[in-house]
Write a protein that holds these residues in place. Structure first.
Motif, PDB file in Angstrom:
ATOM      1  N   PHE B 125       0.817  -1.197   0.000  1.00 12.32           N
ATOM      2  CA  PHE B 125       0.000   0.000   0.000  1.00 12.32           C
ATOM      3  C   PHE B 125       0.855   1.253   0.000  1.00 12.32           C
ATOM      4  O   PHE B 125       0.577   2.230  -0.696  1.00 12.32           O
ATOM      5  N   SER B 131      -0.625  -4.239  -6.932  1.00 14.78           N
ATOM      6  CA  SER B 131      -0.623  -5.464  -6.123  1.00 14.78           C
ATOM      7  C   SER B 131      -0.744  -6.696  -6.999  1.00 14.78           C
ATOM      8  O   SER B 131      -1.495  -6.713  -7.956  1.00 14.78           O
ATOM      9  N   SER B 383      -5.409  -7.126   2.252  1.00 12.89           N
ATOM     10  CA  SER B 383      -6.716  -6.475   2.253  1.00 12.89           C
ATOM     11  C   SER B 383      -6.916  -5.578   3.444  1.00 12.89           C
ATOM     12  O   SER B 383      -7.724  -4.666   3.395  1.00 12.89           O
ATOM     13  N   GLY B 386      -5.708  -1.050   3.346  1.00  9.60           N
ATOM     14  CA  GLY B 386      -6.189  -0.642   2.042  1.00  9.60           C
ATOM     15  C   GLY B 386      -7.355   0.296   2.199  1.00  9.60           C
ATOM     16  O   GLY B 386      -7.746   0.677   3.303  1.00  9.60           O
TER      17      GLY B 386
END
Lengths: 187, 807
Positions: B125, B131, B383, B386
């Motif tokens: 990130f 990604s 996840s 983010g």
């Protein structure tokens, strides 16, 4: 060669179901269907072979130099390991012999693992032997001897260089024997 | 490599080409998408296919450029490169985790994996990096999930599992259902409250969320309270729950998704619900059925692979995977199928395959599942950090609360009922431990992540809630469960015990373990016996190899044991001086004043060097295989026993030796089968003194020695040694002295090695060595007992009795 004990002591202590299971186990161990167990039968329990105290445990099943272990004898030894009942000990008739799974009898059973010559005392030599059994090979003989010395010294009160049964029980009074020497499934 | 990916929201089956699991890497190349997005679109295929071509095309289309000596092409390798980096990073973290030896006892390893994942996510990130491909339903269900489930099923201890199977099924099945519906319904009620802004979340969605959040992974915490010596049934409950839980929640999930797709909420009629329940049962049972069939097939095939042992692991893995896929084809539960396959296959495969294959299978399985889990956690970490979160205080807090409440309700209610039927009921303490071990894991996250966005507009909220629950349970519950268990055990800790007490405590522990071994495992004899009979009579004949080739194994053993024996002699263990009885005359009274430091050091020596008590419960570590320290201990104990026996022999307890060869030792074989043993000491007399080998000619006695030691493979050894011993007397004391060395290495595996069949060799010498057979039978019986499984001892008994009856 069954020591004369009231039969109620055996059957009364175990439940029917447990006795039945023990009997199945006895039969399963008795490979040649002799009707009794010999030392060899117990020695074939592989897990006992790698127990440091394996031989001594087997010896405790054959007291007084017996060669055969019949079912009552089998049960008698295992009765020591029943969990202590929660009932109030005060109710028990003091004239009856103590049940086999009382604290005293459990300790006596453990005591005889040390005291091979049955003189009622654990000499320093006997303590050393037990230590040797239980400790790995890296420990030197001198260390073992000093540990054995120390062990006897801690428990010995009357200074005779050996630990009598009373001294033994006294040194373990703080320990939870009931839990350490009880097997749940034997209830 | 083409791969057509179906719509993400169709939980139905996608057309695919079956290929080996490792080509998922190539699959990822095909699926490489520029943005981190949870949706799949068909366009990715075409882009992917263009890219490799681009590279090669470029070489052709620009001929006038100079050849660059040094160039960088990161795009080409990006995906495999990054995935490999992730896996390596997680492995390094694990190494570090275990280096500090106290950490594994403090927190479950999942904590570590999550932290690593979050780190990777933060890096990605932070650098605003493209990604790498994120997980989608196909990758997860086809490639990442099966190894994890397979490993769980394979390493499950079968005997305790089947002993407790009633309770396990009751608890895992009903528990999952109660949790799922309870949480779903309660959350639905919360959603009705307008103030929270959740009124667009309908009942089905809530139920679905409930089903996915109820998937627990308690095995992760097993390592944490291992030393507290959790009792076996409790262990099995936790294990069994973990095993069946994934399967059940996935089944529920699929059913509910089908419901969501097929009907609007108002159209659902009772008949649909009934159909749903029926489907649930069929899916479960059908999956198990498939698994069992595949298990038997693969066991059967391994019977014939002795000449190509290199493909044995392949067969094991392929058949398990195939069972999963076959079950999935029919919309049955692949997870339960693969679990059933592993459980069925294990017993027979382990006996059939070679030792190296066995080890390979174990380790490869661990590796695959470890990689899968790592990847899932990393996806989770990615996840987490983010922008696609939706934080809704009410939903998240109530989710947490309801998870705990419903788990408590299900634990206490279900166990209350099942305790009525159990012989050994679970105490409240046990139930508290089970309640508190409800740690969520990767499974919930994956299911949440894979929710189809079209059906779940508020998907982000679900994902966030799931993440919060996972983090909470893993970190807070995972870290505190260790102390809780230790506290519940009410041990008198932190009290310095005197040396006396330490010694006696350890003695009593050994004693207790020994008596427990004498008592054996108690179970429902009838069912187990029936199964054992059936197994022995039919299944083993079909599924297990005949005539195991022994030569390579035996020679390997002998080589290993000789080496170890030599080592031990050199380190002075086997020297007789160490075991000589000290003169009583020396040092009768030595009352030495010992300083506290001496006492301290003594205590230290004791604690470090005393033999550990044999654990009856298997120590299962999800991420490692069992260490081998107990084997060294067992070796020492056995060698020592043999030595003491030899010593007692030397002191003259023996029967008269040195009989001329002519008598052929018949007098020693004085207990034919069935007669009571002569004086107990004779049975101890089993040793040949190696120095006296010139006098002795008693390999038979050697057999008794073996029987005493209860070693695993010695029966095989005896067969080899007999011919050697019957050679000239000078005898090879080296053989004698050391053949008793235990083959404790891999005793857990070896213990299940193939059945002993009496070799013709054995027959040839049996007239002379009558007791040899007896002990031969015993040794095989020892081995069968030792393996601790329900190996039919009767089998050996039976196979030897014809021998013996010939007497």
């Amino acid at each position: 060669m069954i020591r004369s004990e009231p039969p109620a002591l055996l059957t009364g202590s175990f439940s029917q179901a447990s006795l039945l299971r023990l009997y199945h186990r006895f039969r399963a161990l008795d490979r040649n269907k002799k009707g009794y167990l010999s030392r060899m039968d117990l020695q074939q329990i592989g897990a006992l072979a790698v127990n440091p105290l394996g031989e001594r445990i087997i010896d405790s099943f054959f007291p007084d130099g017996n060669l055969r272990l019949d079912f009552p004898g089998f049960v008698r030894v295992l009765a020591h390991f029943r969990p202590i009942d929660d009932e109030d000990p005060g109710i028990r008739d003091p004239k009856e012999p103590e049940p086999l799974n009382s604290r005293m009898n459990k300790l006596r059973f453990a005591f005889q693992l040390y005291d091979l010559d049955r003189d009622g005392k654990i000499s320093r030599h006997e303590m050393l032997q037990v230590l040797r059994l239980m400790v790995g090979v890296q420990v030197t003989e001198e260390q073992l001897e000093s540990i054995a010395d120390r062990t006897v010294q801690e428990a010995d009160e009357d200074g005779d260089g050996a630990v009598s049964f009373l001294e033994f029980t006294k040194s373990l009074e703080k320990m939870d024997i009931e839990q350490k020497m009880s097997i749940r499934i034997l209830k | 490599m083409t791969y057509r990916v179906g719509e993400a929201h169709s939980m139905g089956f996608q057309v695919f080409v079956p290929f080996s699991p490792w080509s998922w890497l190539l699959l990822l190349v095909a699926l490489k998408c520029p943005e981190a997005s949870s949706d799949l679109n068909e366009s990715t295929n075409s882009t992917a296919q263009r890219e490799p071509n681009v590279r090669f095309a470029a070489a052709g289309s620009e001929p006038d450029e100079k050849i660059s000596v040094f160039a960088l092409d990161y795009d080409y390798v990006q995906i495999p490169y990054e995935v490999t980096l992730w896996i390596l990073l997680a492995s390094l973290a694990k190494i570090g985790f275990h280096l500090y030896h106290r950490l594994p006892g403090l927190m479950p390893e999942s904590c570590l994996l999550i932290i690593v994942g979050a780190l990777v996510g933060a890096i990605i990130f932070g650098t605003d990096h493209k990604s790498p491909p994120v997980m989608d339903s196909s990758i997860y269900f086809l490639y990442l999930l099966p190894p994890i489930v397979l490993e769980g099923g394979y390493f499950m201890p079968t005997r305790p599992f089947f002993e407790n199977i009633g309770s396990i099924l009751w608890w895992a099945g009903l528990g999952a259902l109660i949790n799922a519906f309870g949480i779903g319904l309660s959350l639905y009620l919360i959603c009705q409250i307008k103030a929270f802004g959740l009124s667009d979340v309908n009942l089905l969605q809530n139920l679905l969320f409930g089903s996915l959040i109820s998937a627990v992974d308690p095995v992760a915490v097993l390592a944490v309270f291992e030393e507290a010596r959790v009792n076996e049934p409790l262990y099995m409950m936790i294990f069994g729950e973990a095993l069946l839980n994934d399967g059940i929640s996935v089944v529920l999930y699929n059913i509910l998704i089908a419901f969501t797709k097929m009907h609007k909420f108002e159209d659902i009629e009772p008949v649909d619900i009934l159909a749903g329940c029926a489907r649930f049962v069929i899916v479960g049972v059908g999956g198990v059925f498939f698994g069992v069939i595949f298990g038997f097939i693969s066991a059967f095939i391994t019977r014939f692979t002795q000449n190509i042992s290199a493909i044995e692991p392949l067969i094991v893995f392929m058949f398990s995977y195939l069972s999963y896929l076959a079950a999935e084809t029919l919309y049955l539960s692949g997870i339960l199928a693969i679990t059933a396959c592993a459980v069925t296959m294990k017993k027979y495969v382990e006996e059939n395959v070679s030792q190296t294959s066995y080890t390979t299978i174990k380790y490869f399985m661990k590796m695959l599942s470890s990689v899968s889990e790592t990847l899932i956690f990393i996806f989770m970490g990615v996840s987490t950090v983010g922008k696609n979160h939706e934080w809704n205080w009410a939903f998240i807090c109530f989710t947490l609360v309801f998870c705990q409440i419903w788990r408590a309700i299900s634990v206490f209610a279900l166990f209350y009922v099942s305790n009525q039927f159990r012989t050994f009921p679970f105490s409240i303490k046990d139930q508290c431990i089970i309640f508190y071990s409800g740690v969520r894991g990767a499974g919930s996250f994956s299911l949440a992540f894979l929710l189809p966005l079209s059906l779940f507009p508020r998907k982000k909220m679900f994902v966030t809630a799931t993440l919060v629950v996972i983090y909470f349970t893993v970190f807070i519950q995972g870290i505190t469960i260790g102390p809780l268990v230790r506290y519940l055990d009410v041990k008198k800790t932190n009290k310095k015990e005197s040396i006396n007490e330490e010694l006696h405590i350890r003695l009593m522990d050994h004693l207790k373990a020994g008596i427990e071994d004498v008592c054996g495992h108690w179970s429902h004899y009838q069912v187990r016996d029936k199964f054992k009979k059936f197994d022995h009579r039919y299944l083993r004949k079909i599924l297990i190899r005949k005539n195991q080739p022994k030569s390579s194994i035996v020679s390997l053993y002998k080589k290993l044991e000789m080496k170890q024996a030599i080592e031990m002699v050199e380190t002075g263990i086997l020297s007789t001086a160490a075991f000589s009885v000290p003169c009583q005359a020396q040092r009768i009274h030595r009352i030495k004043r010992l300083s506290p430091e001496d006492v301290e050091s003594m205590r230290d020596i004791l604690t470090r060097n005393m033999y550990q008590v044999r654990q009856r419960t298997l120590s299962y570590n999800k991420y490692n295989l069992k260490p081998q320290t107990s084997e060294k201990q067992a070796k020492e104990i056995l060698i020592r026993r043999q030595n003491t026996l030899r010593e007692s022999m030397r002191k003259g307890h023996s029967l008269p030796w040195g009989k001329p060869a002519g008598t052929k030792n018949i007098r020693y074989l004085s207990f034919p089968y069935g007669r009571p043993q002569p004086a107990g000491r004779d049975t101890r007399v089993a040793e040949l003194t190696d120095n006296d080998s010139s006098d002795s000619e008693l390999p038979s006695i050697m057999f008794k020695a073996h029987s005493r030691a209860g070693i695993l493979q010695e029966s095989r050894l005896t067969q080899e040694i007999i011919p050697m011993k019957s050679l000239p007397r000078g005898g090879k004391p080296s053989h004698f002295g050391y053949q008793r060395n235990t083959s404790q290495e891999e005793h857990d595996g070896r213990g299940r090695r193939g059945a002993l069949r009496p070799k013709p060799l054995f027959h040839a010498v049996d007239e002379e060595f009558e007791s040899g057979e007896e002990s031969g039978e015993e040794t095989s019986a020892i081995r069968s007992r030792w393996s601790g499984e329900h190996r039919p001892t009767r089998q050996h008994h039976r196979s030897h009795s014809p021998l013996l009856q010939r007497k």
